[in-house]
Write a protein that holds these residues in place. Structure first.
Motif, mmCIF file in Angstrom:
data_model
loop_
_atom_site.group_PDB
_atom_site.id
_atom_site.type_symbol
_atom_site.label_atom_id
_atom_site.label_comp_id
_atom_site.label_asym_id
_atom_site.label_seq_id
_atom_site.Cartn_x
_atom_site.Cartn_y
_atom_site.Cartn_z
ATOM 1 N N GLY A 114 0.787 -1.228 0.000
ATOM 2 C CA GLY A 114 0.000 0.000 0.000
ATOM 3 C C GLY A 114 0.814 1.271 0.000
ATOM 4 O O GLY A 114 0.260 2.362 -0.118
ATOM 5 N N HIS A 115 2.134 1.166 0.144
ATOM 6 C CA HIS A 115 2.978 2.358 0.201
ATOM 7 C C HIS A 115 4.419 1.929 -0.033
ATOM 8 O O HIS A 115 4.860 0.915 0.515
ATOM 9 N N ILE A 116 5.155 2.686 -0.837
ATOM 10 C CA ILE A 116 6.582 2.442 -1.038
ATOM 11 C C ILE A 116 7.326 3.272 -0.002
ATOM 12 O O ILE A 116 7.283 4.506 -0.040
ATOM 13 N N ARG A 117 8.001 2.612 0.920
ATOM 14 C CA ARG A 117 8.632 3.321 2.032
ATOM 15 C C ARG A 117 9.884 4.049 1.563
ATOM 16 O O ARG A 117 10.849 3.440 1.102
ATOM 17 N N ARG A 118 9.870 5.358 1.702
ATOM 18 C CA ARG A 118 11.009 6.170 1.300
ATOM 19 C C ARG A 118 12.201 5.877 2.217
ATOM 20 O O ARG A 118 12.078 5.840 3.434
ATOM 21 N N GLY A 119 13.341 5.664 1.588
ATOM 22 C CA GLY A 119 14.544 5.360 2.346
ATOM 23 C C GLY A 119 14.799 3.885 2.548
ATOM 24 O O GLY A 119 15.851 3.512 3.065
ATOM 25 N N ARG A 120 13.870 3.029 2.143
ATOM 26 C CA ARG A 120 14.064 1.583 2.280
ATOM 27 C C ARG A 120 14.289 0.972 0.899
ATOM 28 O O ARG A 120 13.453 0.233 0.380
ATOM 29 N N ARG A 121 15.423 1.301 0.316
ATOM 30 C CA ARG A 121 15.733 0.756 -1.013
ATOM 31 C C ARG A 121 15.874 -0.764 -0.980
ATOM 32 O O ARG A 121 15.629 -1.435 -1.985
ATOM 33 N N ASP A 122 16.287 -1.297 0.162
ATOM 34 C CA ASP A 122 16.389 -2.745 0.266
ATOM 35 C C ASP A 122 15.032 -3.398 0.060
ATOM 36 O O ASP A 122 14.904 -4.409 -0.641
ATOM 37 N N LEU A 123 13.979 -2.823 0.649
ATOM 38 C CA LEU A 123 12.634 -3.354 0.451
ATOM 39 C C LEU A 123 12.166 -3.141 -0.981
ATOM 40 O O LEU A 123 11.544 -4.018 -1.587
#
Length: 659
Positions: free
Chosen positions: A213-222
């Motif tokens: 539901g959301h692309i977490r900013r700062g979590r490029r690994d995810l």
């Protein structure tokens, strides 16, 4: 990536019979053609846990008597439409009823109500994961899927028996959330790794997306656990119109294929008989194109399997326009002057899938200001290349760690400029400013709200003492700073024993010290001004920030006469030697209980544009109309006028390659 996708939900209760009884191949194909659809995500397994095809890894829906998934894939492929396949991963109510020990368990108490209809999320650190993997393997092995879409997943806080047992075995204290966090991260990473291994063992390289539901900013690994990204962002479904531009401006610079997903619904998923105005879908799909994204529109199939004709007339209105525009939208790179360092990416707030955490007030307020101010910007994280931008914004809550200090110092040495607000610029682990912003920190401002008096009149409001509601920092000027505006204190803070009038106390006129300061490194504003704009929306806040940016960015890439509710992006298609400048205009209004809708889109006329680009332009035209525009170029400055804007207009600037 296909530009005109539909996400066809099919979450269907076992209490309904005759599933798919009205599915008709010709009608299904006719609706896809009417909607100008070139990819449709179809269901293997829904939130209720049922399969929509014969299955050994799952159980077919008790009301379904044939292979609905296979029929849809065959029908779509006959007319050149792709078919990614959906499996509900986090929710499987059939198994949840059988195995309540697999439920995700909260730390404190339980929100479970036996008489509240709804699903129960399952933990992927239980035997459920192996069952899910067998279901995925069955689909990839038996069907010509064009991708796998897995839903309701992410790093989840969980205290189920499996998680607690594993924590204890690893020497973790389940009572300590910091001790548990690595286990939850490990659970999600293990899930995504095993999904990829499962899929690749049958069909190497098949697209996979894990939706939270959301692309977490700062979590490029995810982010890179996916092959591509789908930005679920239904404006009327809890995301609002702030979410997509903010998320897209972070995602596009990552360089992954991505799409923007909205819905045809008036509200959100699962709304049978709900339709938004065609103009809303026209605008939302155009917004995706303007941000370098493909498009996806959510629909929900009726249990009997007949495609809804009104829905595909509605979708077709938007996708007919998208189809005509695609050639100017593929393989595009965004042009930006300003980098907005996301508070979420820097750890100032988290977003785990709840709608209220999608944006964060500082990030959302900053993005809204920049869009309204027609500033070309990207949203960046701690791994981004700051040197690609002329100005770096540190909004409200960016405390400075040693690593970030080193990176910003290098950026400043290359001539970069900062705009820092509120707590930003302060040390992460001790008192005082970590950066030379021309000010000395003396503590949190004791007054809230208080007043800001700029030394130069604001563009629309002139001279006054403007109320600022957000928390501020008390500062003193140093020898490297120049005051651009000062703080003025109220008589006192409002409380039970001392208050004045209906709201806050008026301005006392007492000098509370500097409010905005300029130095060689940039400009510092002493309030959480972006958070304030997200919650209050005061014009004075925006004009204060835009004044600061005008000093930091005296020659922006773009200037325009477009009004505040319009938005502008500039994309570059280097392979085609052209820029594509997107202009949009619509005014969302509130309906009902906080639902933002777009209905009326009024045309506006004679919009002046000035671009600052290094290439020699030889042709400017409207797209997709291919109507030439008169233009002038002097040096790097290209000037033209858009004669009319109705919802969305692209202007193409073709340039000569430098030898």
């Amino acid at each position: 990536m296909r530009f005109r996708q539909v996400h066809l939900d099919f979450h269907t209760s076992e209490a309904i019979d005759r599933i798919g009884s009205q599915f008709d191949k010709e009608q299904f194909q006719e609706m896809l053609k009417r909607g100008h659809v070139d990819s449709i995500t179809v269901f293997s397994k829904c939130h209720h846990g049922w399969a929509y095809h014969p299955s050994e890894a799952n159980r077919i829906h008790p009301g379904l008597s044939f292979d609905l998934l296979g029929s849809m894939i065959e029908s779509a492929h006959e007319i050149g439409v792709k078919t990614p396949v959906y499996l509900s991963a986090g929710l499987d109510e059939r198994l949840a009823v059988l195995h309540p020990e697999w439920w995700i368990r909260p730390r404190y108490g339980s929100s479970e109500d036996l008489f509240r209809p709804g699903y129960h999320q399952l933990c992927l650190n239980t035997p459920y994961l192996d069952i899910l993997l067998s279901q995925i393997a069955e689909v990839v092995q038996n069907y010509d899927a064009d991708g796998i879409f897995l839903d309701i997943v992410g790093v989840r806080e969980c205290y189920c028996a499996s998680c607690v047992s594993d924590a204890l075995a690893e020497g973790r204290d389940p009572r300590n959330i910091q001790s548990m966090q690595p286990l939850w991260e490990q659970t999600y990473a293990n899930y995504t790794r095993r999904v990829k291994e499962t899929v690749d063992s049958y069909k190497q390289g098949l697209p996979i997306f894990h939706n939270g539901g959301h692309i977490r900013r700062g979590r490029r690994d995810l982010t890179h656990m996916n092959t591509h990204l789908e930005l679920e962002s239904l404006p009327t479904g809890g995301w609002g119109y702030d979410h997509f531009p903010l998320s897209a401006r972070y995602v596009q610079p990552l360089g992954m294929p991505y799409l923007g997903m909205t819905g045809k619904f008036h509200t959100t998923w699962g709304e049978f008989g709900g339709y938004k105005h065609p103009n809303a879908l026209r605008y939302e799909t155009a917004l995706s194109l303007a941000h370098g994204a493909a498009c996806s529109i959510g629909d929900q199939l009726h249990p009997f399997g007949r495609m809804d004709e009104a829905t595909y007339r509605l979708i077709g209105t938007a996708y007919a326009e998208v189809r005509a525009k695609e050639e100017w939208c593929s393989n595009a790179v965004h042009v930006a002057d300003v980098a907005l360092l996301s508070v979420e990416a820097a750890g100032g707030h988290t977003a785990d899938g709840g709608h209220d955490s999608f944006t964060g007030q500082s990030d959302a307020g900053a993005a809204r200001m920049l869009i309204e101010g027609k500033i070309l910007f990207d949203v960046v994280d701690l791994d981004s290349d700051f040197n690609a931008y002329r100005v770096l914004i540190l909004p409200d809550r960016i405390r400075i760690t040693e690593a970030l200090h080193e990176k910003i110092t290098a950026y400043l040495s290359q001539g970069g400029q900062l705009l820092a607000t509120g707590e930003s610029g302060l040390h992460a682990d001790k008192d005082g400013f970590a950066l030379d912003l021309g000010v000395r920190h003396t503590g949190v401002n004791p007054y809230r709200p208080d007043y800001y008096r700029p030394l130069q009149p604001l563009a629309s409001l002139g001279e006054a003492a403007f109320v600022f509601y957000a928390e501020g920092q008390r500062i003193e000027l140093t020898e490297t700073g120049t005051t651009l505006g000062r703080r003025e204190d109220p008589f006192f803070n409002r409380d039970s024993f001392a208050f004045c009038s209906h709201q806050h106390t008026p301005d006392s006129g007492n000098d509370g010290g500097p409010g905005m300061v300029e130095s060689a490194n940039g400009i510092y504003i002493a309030w959480n001004i972006f958070e304030d704009y997200a919650t209050k929306g005061s014009l004075a806040l925006k004009e204060t920030v835009l004044f600061a940016l005008s000093r930091l960015l005296p020659q922006p890439t773009l200037r325009t006469s477009l009004q505040a509710q319009g938005s502008v992006t500039l994309q570059k298609q280097a392979a085609e030697s052209r820029y594509v400048q997107h202009t949009l205009y619509a005014s969302p209004v509130k309906r009902g209980d906080g639902i933002e809708v777009i209905e009326d889109i009024l045309p506006i006329y004679q919009i002046s544009m000035e671009l600052r680009i290094p290439e020699k332009v030889h042709q400017v035209y409207l797209a997709p109309q291919r109507i030439p525009l008169d233009f002038e170029q002097q040096g790097e400055h290209v000037v033209y006028t858009i004669p009319e804007l109705e919802c969305h207009q692209m202007v193409v600037l073709e340039y000569e390659e430098n030898n």
